[in-house]
Design a protein around this motif. Sequence first.
Motif, PDB file in Angstrom:
ATOM      1  N   GLU A  64       0.807  -1.214   0.000  1.00 25.42           N
ATOM      2  CA  GLU A  64       0.000   0.000   0.000  1.00 25.42           C
ATOM      3  C   GLU A  64       0.848   1.276   0.000  1.00 25.42           C
ATOM      4  O   GLU A  64       0.322   2.362  -0.263  1.00 25.42           O
ATOM      5  CB  GLU A  64      -0.934   0.019   1.205  1.00 25.42           C
ATOM      6  CG  GLU A  64      -2.032  -1.033   1.154  1.00 25.42           C
ATOM      7  CD  GLU A  64      -3.031  -0.886   2.292  1.00 25.42           C
ATOM      8  OE1 GLU A  64      -2.884   0.052   3.106  1.00 25.42           O
ATOM      9  OE2 GLU A  64      -3.958  -1.710   2.370  1.00 25.42           O
ATOM     10  N   ILE A  65       2.136   1.156   0.278  1.00 22.30           N
ATOM     11  CA  ILE A  65       2.971   2.366   0.355  1.00 22.30           C
ATOM     12  C   ILE A  65       4.028   2.423  -0.747  1.00 22.30           C
ATOM     13  O   ILE A  65       4.861   3.331  -0.757  1.00 22.30           O
ATOM     14  CB  ILE A  65       3.656   2.492   1.728  1.00 22.30           C
ATOM     15  CG1 ILE A  65       4.674   1.353   1.947  1.00 22.30           C
ATOM     16  CG2 ILE A  65       2.632   2.515   2.843  1.00 22.30           C
ATOM     17  CD1 ILE A  65       5.558   1.573   3.170  1.00 22.30           C
ATOM     18  N   ILE A  66       3.990   1.479  -1.675  1.00 25.97           N
ATOM     19  CA  ILE A  66       5.011   1.451  -2.727  1.00 25.97           C
ATOM     20  C   ILE A  66       5.092   2.788  -3.451  1.00 25.97           C
ATOM     21  O   ILE A  66       6.165   3.373  -3.605  1.00 25.97           O
ATOM     22  CB  ILE A  66       4.721   0.316  -3.723  1.00 25.97           C
ATOM     23  CG1 ILE A  66       4.952  -1.044  -3.062  1.00 25.97           C
ATOM     24  CG2 ILE A  66       5.621   0.441  -4.959  1.00 25.97           C
ATOM     25  CD1 ILE A  66       4.571  -2.230  -3.932  1.00 25.97           C
ATOM     26  N   GLY A  67       3.950   3.279  -3.900  1.00 28.90           N
ATOM     27  CA  GLY A  67       3.958   4.515  -4.664  1.00 28.90           C
ATOM     28  C   GLY A  67       4.284   5.746  -3.847  1.00 28.90           C
ATOM     29  O   GLY A  67       4.727   6.756  -4.394  1.00 28.90           O
ATOM     30  N   ALA A  68       4.075   5.681  -2.533  1.00 19.88           N
ATOM     31  CA  ALA A  68       4.293   6.851  -1.677  1.00 19.88           C
ATOM     32  C   ALA A  68       5.728   6.985  -1.198  1.00 19.88           C
ATOM     33  O   ALA A  68       6.099   8.030  -0.652  1.00 19.88           O
ATOM     34  CB  ALA A  68       3.353   6.784  -0.474  1.00 19.88           C
ATOM     35  N   LEU A  69       6.550   5.972  -1.387  1.00 19.62           N
ATOM     36  CA  LEU A  69       7.929   6.022  -0.889  1.00 19.62           C
ATOM     37  C   LEU A  69       8.808   6.969  -1.702  1.00 19.62           C
ATOM     38  O   LEU A  69       9.819   7.466  -1.208  1.00 19.62           O
ATOM     39  CB  LEU A  69       8.540   4.619  -0.880  1.00 19.62           C
ATOM     40  CG  LEU A  69       8.038   3.678   0.215  1.00 19.62           C
ATOM     41  CD1 LEU A  69       8.564   2.265   0.000  1.00 19.62           C
ATOM     42  CD2 LEU A  69       8.444   4.196   1.594  1.00 19.62           C
ATOM     43  N   GLY A  70       8.445   7.165  -2.953  1.00 22.57           N
ATOM     44  CA  GLY A  70       9.225   8.085  -3.771  1.00 22.57           C
ATOM     45  C   GLY A  70      10.566   7.547  -4.211  1.00 22.57           C
ATOM     46  O   GLY A  70      11.467   8.317  -4.559  1.00 22.57           O
ATOM     47  N   CYS A  71      10.732   6.237  -4.185  1.00 24.38           N
ATOM     48  CA  CYS A  71      11.977   5.620  -4.639  1.00 24.38           C
ATOM     49  C   CYS A  71      11.628   4.283  -5.289  1.00 24.38           C
ATOM     50  O   CYS A  71      10.478   3.831  -5.241  1.00 24.38           O
ATOM     51  CB  CYS A  71      12.942   5.405  -3.471  1.00 24.38           C
ATOM     52  SG  CYS A  71      12.356   4.234  -2.214  1.00 24.38           S
ATOM     53  N   ASP A  72      12.615   3.653  -5.898  1.00 27.61           N
ATOM     54  CA  ASP A  72      12.393   2.317  -6.453  1.00 27.61           C
ATOM     55  C   ASP A  72      12.165   1.334  -5.308  1.00 27.61           C
ATOM     56  O   ASP A  72      12.653   1.549  -4.188  1.00 27.61           O
ATOM     57  CB  ASP A  72      13.593   1.884  -7.293  1.00 27.61           C
ATOM     58  CG  ASP A  72      13.729   2.698  -8.570  1.00 27.61           C
ATOM     59  OD1 ASP A  72      12.687   3.126  -9.106  1.00 27.61           O
ATOM     60  OD2 ASP A  72      14.866   2.912  -9.020  1.00 27.61           O
ATOM     61  N   VAL A  73      11.449   0.262  -5.603  1.00 28.54           N
ATOM     62  CA  VAL A  73      11.101  -0.706  -4.562  1.00 28.54           C
ATOM     63  C   VAL A  73      11.343  -2.131  -5.044  1.00 28.54           C
ATOM     64  O   VAL A  73      10.945  -2.511  -6.148  1.00 28.54           O
ATOM     65  CB  VAL A  73       9.619  -0.570  -4.158  1.00 28.54           C
ATOM     66  CG1 VAL A  73       9.205  -1.716  -3.230  1.00 28.54           C
ATOM     67  CG2 VAL A  73       9.368   0.769  -3.472  1.00 28.54           C
ATOM     68  N   LEU A  74      12.021  -2.898  -4.209  1.00 35.37           N
ATOM     69  CA  LEU A  74      12.145  -4.339  -4.389  1.00 35.37           C
ATOM     70  C   LEU A  74      11.399  -4.967  -3.216  1.00 35.37           C
ATOM     71  O   LEU A  74      11.774  -4.775  -2.070  1.00 35.37           O
ATOM     72  CB  LEU A  74      13.605  -4.788  -4.379  1.00 35.37           C
ATOM     73  CG  LEU A  74      14.573  -4.127  -5.369  1.00 35.37           C
ATOM     74  CD1 LEU A  74      15.958  -4.752  -5.242  1.00 35.37           C
ATOM     75  CD2 LEU A  74      14.071  -4.251  -6.793  1.00 35.37           C
ATOM     76  N   MET A  75      10.326  -5.707  -3.503  1.00 29.39           N
ATOM     77  CA  MET A  75       9.603  -6.380  -2.436  1.00 29.39           C
ATOM     78  C   MET A  75      10.445  -7.528  -1.908  1.00 29.39           C
ATOM     79  O   MET A  75      10.977  -8.330  -2.682  1.00 29.39           O
ATOM     80  CB  MET A  75       8.266  -6.909  -2.945  1.00 29.39           C
ATOM     81  CG  MET A  75       7.246  -5.847  -3.276  1.00 29.39           C
ATOM     82  SD  MET A  75       6.744  -4.829  -1.863  1.00 29.39           S
ATOM     83  CE  MET A  75       5.905  -6.042  -0.823  1.00 29.39           C
TER      84      MET A  75
END
Length: 222
Positions: A64-75
Motif C-alpha cells: 500500500e505504500i510502494i507509490g508513496a515512498l518516492g523511490c524504487d522498490v524491491l519487495m
Amino acid sequence: MIGVLVVDDDFRVAQVHASFVGAVEGFRVVGTAHTAAQALELAVTLRPDVALLDNYLPDRPGIEIIGALGCDVLMVTADGSAATVRAALRAGALNYVIKPFNAELLAGRLRAYARFSRLLDPRAGEVSQPGVDRAVQALHQADRPPTPKGQSPVTARLVAQELRRADEPLTATDVAERLGIARGTAQRYLAGLADEGRVRMSLRYGSTGRPEHQYSWAERGR
C-alpha cells in the motif's frame, strides 16, 4: 553509491538484510524501518534510491505504500500469494523476492538493479526502445535459472565474453575456432544463451545458399 532503505517488521531480519546489502559493492544502507509509517518518514528524510520492502508490516501492508515512498522498490517478503505479487508489480515494485533467501540471491537482484539504474539514468535524457529493452533485460538478468545441467559455467562465460567483444555477429563455427572447442559444443551454449534472451539469433546465407545461424550479444552496455 546506491542508498538502500531496509523495511521489515522484525528488527533481527532487518539487520540480516542490511548486512546482505552492505556486502554488495556499490550499495549502502541509509536506514532501517519496522513500520509503514516509519518507512514513509525515513523515505522523505533519507531519500534512498531503493527500498527493500516487506509486505507484513504492523500498521499497513507494504504494497500500500510502494507509490508513496518516492523511490524504487524491491519487495522482500514472506508473502508468496500470487495476488500479492501481482498487486506489488502493479503498484510499481521492480522485483519480488520471497523469504527466506540467501545473501547470494539478494546480491544478484541488487547488482541487476544497479545495471538497470545505470542504463536508465535520469540525467541521460531521452532513451530509445532498444535502450529500454536493455534496461528491462538487465533488471531481470539475475532472475534467470542457473546454467543448464551438463554445461560448464566457465565455458558459458567464455562464450558470452566472445559475443560481447565481437564487432559483428558470430556463428557457432566462429566461436568454436576462437575458443578452441567443438562446433557442436559452441552451438549448444549459443542456443542456451538465445533461449535466455541474452543473445539475438539471425540467419546468414552463405555462397552455397544454405542458411547459417549467427549470434550477437543482446545486452549492450553490460
